[in-house]
Design a protein around this motif. Structure first.
Motif, PDB file in Angstrom:
ATOM      1  N   LEU A  23     -31.664  62.628 -31.249  1.00  8.01           N
ATOM      2  CA  LEU A  23     -32.047  61.305 -31.747  1.00  8.01           C
ATOM      3  C   LEU A  23     -31.212  60.191 -31.119  1.00  8.01           C
ATOM      4  O   LEU A  23     -29.988  60.289 -31.030  1.00  8.01           O
ATOM      5  CB  LEU A  23     -31.866  61.274 -33.263  1.00  8.01           C
ATOM      6  N   THR A  24     -31.882  59.132 -30.683  1.00 10.40           N
ATOM      7  CA  THR A  24     -31.202  57.939 -30.173  1.00 10.40           C
ATOM      8  C   THR A  24     -31.856  56.705 -30.780  1.00 10.40           C
ATOM      9  O   THR A  24     -33.025  56.716 -31.152  1.00 10.40           O
ATOM     10  CB  THR A  24     -31.262  57.838 -28.633  1.00 10.40           C
ATOM     11  N   VAL A  33     -36.057  51.282 -32.903  1.00 10.33           N
ATOM     12  CA  VAL A  33     -36.841  52.421 -32.431  1.00 10.33           C
ATOM     13  C   VAL A  33     -35.935  53.644 -32.304  1.00 10.33           C
ATOM     14  O   VAL A  33     -34.955  53.624 -31.557  1.00 10.33           O
ATOM     15  CB  VAL A  33     -37.500  52.104 -31.066  1.00 10.33           C
ATOM     16  N   THR A  35     -35.842  57.527 -31.123  1.00 11.48           N
ATOM     17  CA  THR A  35     -36.581  58.445 -30.265  1.00 11.48           C
ATOM     18  C   THR A  35     -35.857  59.783 -30.167  1.00 11.48           C
ATOM     19  O   THR A  35     -34.658  59.877 -30.391  1.00 11.48           O
ATOM     20  CB  THR A  35     -36.768  57.872 -28.844  1.00 11.48           C
ATOM     21  N   ASP A  36     -36.619  60.814 -29.810  1.00 12.90           N
ATOM     22  CA  ASP A  36     -36.062  62.130 -29.526  1.00 12.90           C
ATOM     23  C   ASP A  36     -36.702  62.632 -28.238  1.00 12.90           C
ATOM     24  O   ASP A  36     -37.338  61.857 -27.513  1.00 12.90           O
ATOM     25  CB  ASP A  36     -36.252  63.103 -30.698  1.00 12.90           C
ATOM     26  N   GLN A  37     -36.565  63.907 -27.937  1.00 15.27           N
ATOM     27  CA  GLN A  37     -37.084  64.452 -26.686  1.00 15.27           C
ATOM     28  C   GLN A  37     -38.606  64.366 -26.577  1.00 15.27           C
ATOM     29  O   GLN A  37     -39.158  64.415 -25.486  1.00 15.27           O
ATOM     30  CB  GLN A  37     -36.616  65.903 -26.475  1.00 15.27           C
ATOM     31  N   ASP A  38     -39.293  64.188 -27.695  1.00  9.03           N
ATOM     32  CA  ASP A  38     -40.757  64.108 -27.691  1.00  9.03           C
ATOM     33  C   ASP A  38     -41.283  62.676 -27.676  1.00  9.03           C
ATOM     34  O   ASP A  38     -42.486  62.461 -27.651  1.00  9.03           O
ATOM     35  CB  ASP A  38     -41.329  64.847 -28.902  1.00  9.03           C
ATOM     36  N   GLY A  39     -40.403  61.693 -27.744  1.00 12.10           N
ATOM     37  CA  GLY A  39     -40.827  60.291 -27.759  1.00 12.10           C
ATOM     38  C   GLY A  39     -40.381  59.585 -29.019  1.00 12.10           C
ATOM     39  O   GLY A  39     -39.357  59.928 -29.612  1.00 12.10           O
ATOM     40  N   ILE A  40     -41.156  58.609 -29.450  1.00  7.93           N
ATOM     41  CA  ILE A  40     -40.796  57.811 -30.627  1.00  7.93           C
ATOM     42  C   ILE A  40     -40.941  58.644 -31.897  1.00  7.93           C
ATOM     43  O   ILE A  40     -41.991  59.207 -32.167  1.00  7.93           O
ATOM     44  CB  ILE A  40     -41.661  56.545 -30.712  1.00  7.93           C
ATOM     45  N   ALA A  41     -39.843  58.715 -32.658  1.00  9.28           N
ATOM     46  CA  ALA A  41     -39.851  59.433 -33.929  1.00  9.28           C
ATOM     47  C   ALA A  41     -40.106  58.469 -35.089  1.00  9.28           C
ATOM     48  O   ALA A  41     -40.742  58.825 -36.078  1.00  9.28           O
ATOM     49  CB  ALA A  41     -38.526  60.163 -34.137  1.00  9.28           C
ATOM     50  N   ALA A  43     -40.326  53.891 -35.779  1.00 10.20           N
ATOM     51  CA  ALA A  43     -40.154  52.505 -35.350  1.00 10.20           C
ATOM     52  C   ALA A  43     -40.344  51.606 -36.563  1.00 10.20           C
ATOM     53  O   ALA A  43     -41.310  51.759 -37.313  1.00 10.20           O
ATOM     54  CB  ALA A  43     -41.153  52.149 -34.258  1.00 10.20           C
TER      55      ALA A  43
END
Length: 67
Positions: A23-24, A33, A35-41, A43
């Motif tokens: 998670l970032t 926003v 996000t993780d390795q799959d995109g937006i978690a 927003a």
């Protein structure tokens, strides 16, 4: 594991804790926003958020304990 405590502004829904190993957080164009390795978690519009705090289990273990 990265975790963020999201405290909503007054009049909004309750607080939220989100955890994910990758998670970032970024603030973009008025949005918080996550996000993780799959995109937006997740927003959220920045005006709905009072505070976002990173909370990691390692930080809690290092905190001094009151006796």
């Amino acid at each position: 594991m990265p975790a963020y405590l999201i405290q909503h502004a007054a009049g909004q829904r309750g607080d939220l804790l989100i955890e994910d190993p990758a998670l970032t957080l970024a603030i973009r164009d008025g949005w918080a926003v996550l996000t993780d390795q799959d995109g937006i978690a997740l927003a959220l519009p920045a005006e709905h958020v009072a505070c976002i705090t990173r909370v990691d289990p390692e930080d809690q273990e290092l905190a001094p304990h009151e006796e």
